[in-house]
Design a protein around this motif. Structure first.
Motif, PDB file in Angstrom:
ATOM      1  N   THR A 272       5.452  -5.960  12.842  1.00  0.00           N
ATOM      2  CA  THR A 272       5.598  -4.873  13.814  1.00  0.00           C
ATOM      3  C   THR A 272       7.035  -4.360  13.761  1.00  0.00           C
ATOM      4  N   ASP A 273       7.288  -3.258  14.421  1.00  0.00           N
ATOM      5  CA  ASP A 273       8.652  -2.718  14.475  1.00  0.00           C
ATOM      6  C   ASP A 273       9.611  -3.733  15.090  1.00  0.00           C
ATOM      7  N   GLU A 274       9.094  -4.509  16.072  1.00  0.00           N
ATOM      8  CA  GLU A 274       9.951  -5.527  16.716  1.00  0.00           C
ATOM      9  C   GLU A 274      10.315  -6.620  15.702  1.00  0.00           C
ATOM     10  N   ASP A 275       9.340  -7.041  14.898  1.00  0.00           N
ATOM     11  CA  ASP A 275       9.625  -8.058  13.880  1.00  0.00           C
ATOM     12  C   ASP A 275      10.719  -7.553  12.932  1.00  0.00           C
ATOM     13  N   ILE A 276      10.603  -6.306  12.563  1.00  0.00           N
ATOM     14  CA  ILE A 276      11.575  -5.747  11.622  1.00  0.00           C
ATOM     15  C   ILE A 276      12.961  -5.680  12.260  1.00  0.00           C
ATOM     16  N   GLN A 277      12.975  -5.415  13.561  1.00  0.00           N
ATOM     17  CA  GLN A 277      14.254  -5.429  14.289  1.00  0.00           C
ATOM     18  C   GLN A 277      14.867  -6.837  14.256  1.00  0.00           C
ATOM     19  N   VAL A 278      14.024  -7.872  14.342  1.00  0.00           N
ATOM     20  CA  VAL A 278      14.517  -9.257  14.260  1.00  0.00           C
ATOM     21  C   VAL A 278      15.198  -9.484  12.899  1.00  0.00           C
ATOM     22  N   VAL A 279      14.558  -9.006  11.841  1.00  0.00           N
ATOM     23  CA  VAL A 279      15.122  -9.155  10.492  1.00  0.00           C
ATOM     24  C   VAL A 279      16.468  -8.429  10.410  1.00  0.00           C
ATOM     25  N   ARG A 280      16.498  -7.205  10.948  1.00  0.00           N
ATOM     26  CA  ARG A 280      17.726  -6.385  10.916  1.00  0.00           C
ATOM     27  C   ARG A 280      18.868  -7.099  11.641  1.00  0.00           C
ATOM     28  N   GLU A 281      18.548  -7.629  12.829  1.00  0.00           N
ATOM     29  CA  GLU A 281      19.604  -8.285  13.610  1.00  0.00           C
ATOM     30  C   GLU A 281      20.112  -9.555  12.942  1.00  0.00           C
ATOM     31  N   SER A 282      19.194 -10.307  12.341  1.00  0.00           N
ATOM     32  CA  SER A 282      19.668 -11.549  11.697  1.00  0.00           C
ATOM     33  C   SER A 282      20.507 -11.207  10.465  1.00  0.00           C
ATOM     34  N   ARG A 283      20.149 -10.116   9.789  1.00  0.00           N
ATOM     35  CA  ARG A 283      20.992  -9.662   8.672  1.00  0.00           C
ATOM     36  C   ARG A 283      22.397  -9.323   9.178  1.00  0.00           C
ATOM     37  N   ASP A 284      22.468  -8.552  10.265  1.00  0.00           N
ATOM     38  CA  ASP A 284      23.784  -8.128  10.771  1.00  0.00           C
ATOM     39  C   ASP A 284      24.631  -9.317  11.209  1.00  0.00           C
ATOM     40  N   LYS A 285      23.974 -10.312  11.794  1.00  0.00           N
ATOM     41  CA  LYS A 285      24.689 -11.522  12.217  1.00  0.00           C
ATOM     42  C   LYS A 285      25.244 -12.261  11.001  1.00  0.00           C
ATOM     43  N   LYS A 286      24.400 -12.371   9.984  1.00  0.00           N
ATOM     44  CA  LYS A 286      24.825 -13.056   8.756  1.00  0.00           C
ATOM     45  C   LYS A 286      26.051 -12.349   8.164  1.00  0.00           C
ATOM     46  N   TRP A 287      25.994 -11.030   8.147  1.00  0.00           N
ATOM     47  CA  TRP A 287      27.110 -10.280   7.542  1.00  0.00           C
ATOM     48  C   TRP A 287      28.379 -10.357   8.393  1.00  0.00           C
ATOM     49  N   GLU A 288      28.225 -10.510   9.706  1.00  0.00           N
ATOM     50  CA  GLU A 288      29.417 -10.732  10.541  1.00  0.00           C
ATOM     51  C   GLU A 288      30.124 -12.015  10.111  1.00  0.00           C
ATOM     52  N   ARG A 289      29.294 -13.055   9.860  1.00  0.00           N
ATOM     53  CA  ARG A 289      29.875 -14.322   9.421  1.00  0.00           C
ATOM     54  C   ARG A 289      30.481 -14.200   8.025  1.00  0.00           C
ATOM     55  N   ILE A 290      29.826 -13.424   7.159  1.00  0.00           N
ATOM     56  CA  ILE A 290      30.379 -13.239   5.811  1.00  0.00           C
ATOM     57  C   ILE A 290      31.746 -12.548   5.904  1.00  0.00           C
ATOM     58  N   GLN A 291      31.828 -11.494   6.696  1.00  0.00           N
ATOM     59  CA  GLN A 291      33.101 -10.760   6.844  1.00  0.00           C
ATOM     60  C   GLN A 291      34.207 -11.677   7.339  1.00  0.00           C
ATOM     61  N   LYS A 292      33.812 -12.633   8.192  1.00  0.00           N
ATOM     62  CA  LYS A 292      34.807 -13.524   8.787  1.00  0.00           C
ATOM     63  C   LYS A 292      35.224 -14.640   7.830  1.00  0.00           C
TER      64      LYS A 292
END
Ligand SMILES: Cc1ncc(C[n+]2csc(CCOP(=O)(O)OP(=O)(O)O)c2C)c(N)n1
Ligand code: SF4
Ligand code: SF4
Ligand code: SF4
Ligand SMILES: [Mg+2]
Lengths: 297, 96
Positions: A272-292
């Motif tokens: 669902t669109d909500e599931d895809i939002q979960v994927v998007r958010e976990s990606r963004d979190k991962k990349w925050e950690r990568i940047q750091k």
């Protein structure tokens, strides 16, 4: 000089195999062996790459190659390396090719032990994100939302509920000599990582994303496109770990939409669109950690 | 060494090893029958960029005289080579 199609060894060592048309894993094995050459001694546990290569009398490796127990890729590599060395043979490379299940689930203990001993071996995990050879079951490297036969999509649950395990950082947490992530969509990067690893003494781990048209529900000619898009949309990344440092090799200027990536594969069709939002958010979190935590090259 | 097709298919008990080791690169079957469509290279358009050679999962494209050639015995018709060619030099044609 960095490796390209022009400078790569012209010899083929993985030929006539019975992998499905468009198999990403077979491309990873083929290319790695072209980099390592005929003195590579390959170990393959149960999984697609051994199943498609060793069907007596059809034997598809041109170099020395053998099957290990499902759990024992790394321990057999340890034995191969020690055994050849004991015989005074030094011009070889012990290399393992294990799937995601064979690496992140059943083979993780043997791999951890080999890294702990810093055995002089190269371990390559070709990640097709499920147990493909037995008909698509979930492994701990299956991403959130993927439909497999053990994480089916129904009314209440829409595929796999758990996130993908981070094997790259797990090997790095051992203080391994060298670890890297790669994708068969970026072969120049992969080839050069294999070559670099082959020159480092100690344990080396390369985790290469290798799409599987059969298990992902994609067309056979799209394998490379997906291996590129997974990096471009930020769900996978190209990085290295060395000397206590994480290095990001490639940063897309702007991520492509994960929804476009997911919706084209039948394993994600139910999301669902909500599931895809979960994927998007976990990606963004991962990349925050990568940047750091990662040095960006 | 590149695995290649052999004339001899071990069949009798004495030809089958009683241990688990055997000669490397021993092929007795082709993969051509898997194909519904076949890639056809137009050598006039080919510039020898080698992208098809590099990305073919089966390694059936090899370098030849600054261009490439294809081993139809082992091509499975996946179509990856056509996608990788930015010079429109590969067309997929239906197998007859
Ligand atoms: C101890 C043991 N358990 C189970 C199996 C059955 N088995 C063979 S291959 C395979 C799946 C392997 O999955 P993965 O490691 O991801 O490799 P892939 O097939 O996807 O390439 C399984 C479960 C086995 N051979 N040995
Ligand atoms: S099932 Fe997937 S990984 Fe296994 S041979 Fe087929 S395409 Fe390759
Ligand atoms: S169709 Fe597939 S197997 Fe055949 S040459 Fe092209 S990439 Fe290789
Ligand atoms: S990708 Fe196209 S241009 Fe490049 S070598 Fe292959 S056929 Fe020739
Ligand atoms: Mg797998």
């Amino acid at each position: 000089m960095s490796l390209t199609g022009k400078t790569l060894n012209e010899e083929e060592f993985f030929y006539g195999h019975k992998a499905c048309a468009g198999c990403g894993g077979s491309l990873a094995v083929r290319i790695a062996l072209k980099v390592l050459g005929e003195r590579a001694v390959a170990v393959l546990p149960a999984g697609c790459m051994s199943a498609v290569a060793f069907n007596f009398p059809q034997l598809c490796f041109g170099n020395n190659a053998m099957i290990s127990t499902f759990a024992g890729t790394a321990s057999m590599l340890t034995g191969v390396e020690a055994g050849l060395r004991a015989q005074g043979i030094n011009d070889f490379q012990a290399v393992g090719f294990a799937g995601d299940g064979g690496t992140a689930d059943i083979g993780i203990q043997a791999l951890s032990g080999a890294i702990d001993r810093n055995d002089n071996i190269l371990y390559i995990c070709y990640d097709n994100e499920a147990y493909m050879n037995t008909g698509i079951q979930k492994s701990s490297l299956t991403p959130f939302g993927a439909k497999t036969t053990t994480t089916p999509a129904g009314e209440n649950i829409r595929g796999n509920l758990r996130p993908k395990k981070n094997m790259f950082e797990i090997t790095a947490a051992h203080g391994i000599a060298y670890a890297a992530t790669a994708s068969i969509g970026f072969l120049n990067d992969f080839m050069n990582k294999v070559e670099k690893a082959s020159k480092i003494k100690g344990t080396k781990y390369i985790h290469v994303i290798a799409p599987c048209p059969t298990g992902w529900g994609t067309a056979t000619d799209e394998t490379i496109d997906f291996a590129k898009e997974i990096v471009d949309c930020g769900l996978w990344y190209l990085a290295e770990y060395e000397n206590d440092e994480f290095i990001l090799n490639y940063k897309p200027t702007e991520f492509t939409d994960v929804e476009t990536y997911l919706r084209k594969q039948s394993r994600f069709a139910q999301l669902t669109d909500e599931d895809i939002q979960v994927v998007r958010e976990s990606r963004d979190k991962k990349w925050e950690r990568i940047q750091k935590n990662y040095k960006v090259k | 060494m590149k695995p290649y097709l052999r004339d001899k298919v071990p069949t009798t008990l004495s030809e089958i090893p009683d241990h688990t080791a055997y000669e490397a690169g021993y092929l007795v079957t082709k993969n051509a029958g898997w194909r519904n469509i076949r890639p056809v290279i137009n050598l006039e358009k080919c510039v020898g960029c080698l992208q098809c050679y590099l990305y073919c999962p089966d390694g059936v494209i090899s370098k030849e005289e600054n261009k490439v050639r294809l081993d139809y015995d082992f091509c499975k018709g996946c179509g990856i080579c056509k996608k990788m060619c930015h010079f429109d030099a590969i067309q997929m044609e239906v197998e007859k």
